[in-house]
Write an enzyme that holds these catalytic residues in place. Structure first.
Site, short mmCIF file in Angstrom:
data_model
loop_
_atom_site.label_atom_id
_atom_site.label_comp_id
_atom_site.label_asym_id
_atom_site.label_seq_id
_atom_site.Cartn_x
_atom_site.Cartn_y
_atom_site.Cartn_z
N ASP A 23 0.84 -1.21 0.00
CA ASP A 23 0.00 0.00 0.00
C ASP A 23 0.87 1.25 0.00
OD1 ASP A 23 -2.48 -1.59 0.55
OD2 ASP A 23 -1.41 -2.00 2.42
N GLU A 281 2.26 -6.46 -5.14
CA GLU A 281 1.87 -5.62 -6.28
C GLU A 281 3.04 -4.79 -6.80
OE1 GLU A 281 -1.93 -3.75 -6.13
OE2 GLU A 281 -1.28 -2.01 -7.29
#
Ligand code: TRH
Length: 402
Positions: A23, A281
């Site tokens: 994040d 990610e």
């Protein structure tokens, strides 16, 4: 009539750190890019400064407000920021914006462009959901979904303006490479050594892979950044307390534990290695920019939904590979991902799939370079700024949110 300036000058990015570094990794990268490449005044609101400090050691975990690398970083506490909202507001990964901040957005004469920056996925539905509006139920505000992705109809990927040029310069310059190896305390490996970086979650296929590397004909140097895979690395070499700086050897395999480095330096590790194991990610995207063969360990989700996402990516990624190379890639990726988190799962076949992958590596290598060039045509930060202009034009025509 003069057209209004549709390019936002200010941006607020809100980041709620849920787990790991993905994040904050994405938000920190985007914040720096908007500030340093596009000249926006960026405020990054993050609720866990400790995570940011891992990626950017100069960040002060005790500071309520600080300037770091051109970005104004704020500690986002429960009490909501009582500030004038920026012209571009990005809530990362559907984190909830504070109510008073939303009210303040609605009260602006020229309301901010409000974006929900979504998680990255290669699934088909992303294209049709990208840029969809979501009007606020009671306030005169519209939030837009912005989906990163791999195809031209998605929001693209985060890519710094000079990244590929810096990568090429590094990969073509022995002095830069030597400096990198020195900085991690290792002599420049011989050309015959296969260099592998291993950033991973717990994974029961690891020992099978280590066996394959130890028993293979080619010397392997495996660089393991500190993290969740470390206990398994230690277990393989009979060390109960593995830590950064340790080096282990078995037959043709040498493994070295590296300290977690700041985010900008992690790219060099990917550029310096021949094969990269990545996760989540952001490291997944960076491995693609490295233009090298890589193995992705996707973040595991309930009901194995992540395996669908993995498959969707594999279909796109291996589309241009020969059948045998595509099977080799898929075999290794599936084995690596099906062994996640299951203590019973035996690493059956991890040696075979590795040897098949190693055989296909030449083809996968050229493909990786082509893939990176193709993806580089769709730049997330540029798309985001273009989208702000699109919304500005829609507002001028009063068709926002329709
Ligand atoms: O840390 P992650 O596992 O994050 C994940 C994903 O984001 C996932 O989507 C999310 O749902 C889950 O967390 C909760 O992996 P990721 O995304 O690769 O982030 C790692 C970051 O750490 C990335 O920005 C690269 C950076 N990094 C360094 O800065 N230094 C290092 O030494 C290493 C190994 C990584």
């Amino acid at each position: 009539m003069t057209a209004p300036n549709l390019q936002p000058l200010t941006c607020d990015i809100f980041c709620n750190v849920i787990d790991n570094y993905g994040d904050i990794g994405v938000c920190w990268r985007l914040a720096r890019q908007l500030a340093n490449e596009h000249g926006l005044q960026v405020r990054l609101w993050v609720d866990d400064l400790g995570s940011l400090a891992q990626l950017c050691p100069e960040a002060d975990v005790a500071a309520e407000k600080q300037r770091c690398r051109g970005v104004e970083v704020h500690h986002w506490r429960k009490e909501s920021p009582d500030v004038r909202p920026a012209e571009l507001v990005i809530e990362a990964f559907a984190c909830k914006l504070p109510k008073n901040y939303i009210d303040a957005m609605a009260a602006q004469a020229y309301r901010p462009v409000w974006i929900n920056l979504e998680y990255l996925s290669a699934e088909d539905w992303v294209e049709s959901h990208h840029k969809l509006p979501s009007p606020h139920p009671t306030l005169p505000l519209t939030k837009y979904f912005f989906f990163p992705g791999f195809t031209p109809k998605t929001g693209g990927l985060l890519l710094e303006r000079d990244l590929l040029a810096r990568r090429d310069a590094f990969q073509n310059d022995a002095a830069q490479q030597q400096a990198f190896w020195r900085s991690i305390g290792i002599e420049m490996p011989s050309a015959q050594t296969l260099k592998i970086s291993l950033f991973a979650y717990e994974n029961n296929a690891l020992h099978g892979l280590f066996d394959a590397w130890a028993s293979g004909a080619q010397p392997v140097l495996c660089l393991v950044p500190e993290g969740r895979i470390l206990p398994l690395v230690g277990e393989y070499f009979g060390d109960t307390a593995p830590c950064a700086g340790q080096t282990y050897s078995r037959a043709n395999l040498q493994a070295r534990v590296l300290p977690f480095v700041e985010q900008e330096r992690y790219d060099e590790l990917l550029w310096a290695c021949d094969v990269n194991f990545v996760r989540g990610e952001d490291s997944f995207v960076r491995a693609q920019w490295a233009g090298k063969p890589f193995i992705w360990q996707i973040y595991p989700q309930h009901d194995a939904v992540h395996l669908k996402k993995l498959q969707a990516f594999l279909i796109l990624y291996s589309g241009h590979l020969s059948r045998s190379a595509s099977q080799a890639v898929e075999g290794l990726w599936q084995t690596w991902n099906s062994s996640v988190g299951s203590v019973q799962a035996a690493p059956i076949g991890s040696q075979q799939v590795w040897f098949a992958f190693a055989t296909a590596r030449g083809e996968v290598d050229s493909h990786a370079q082509h893939w990176a060039r193709q993806l580089a045509e769709n730049n997330l930060a540029l798309n985001l700024l273009d989208f702000c202009q699109e919304i500005g034009r829609m507002r001028a025509l009063k068709i926002e949110g329709q």
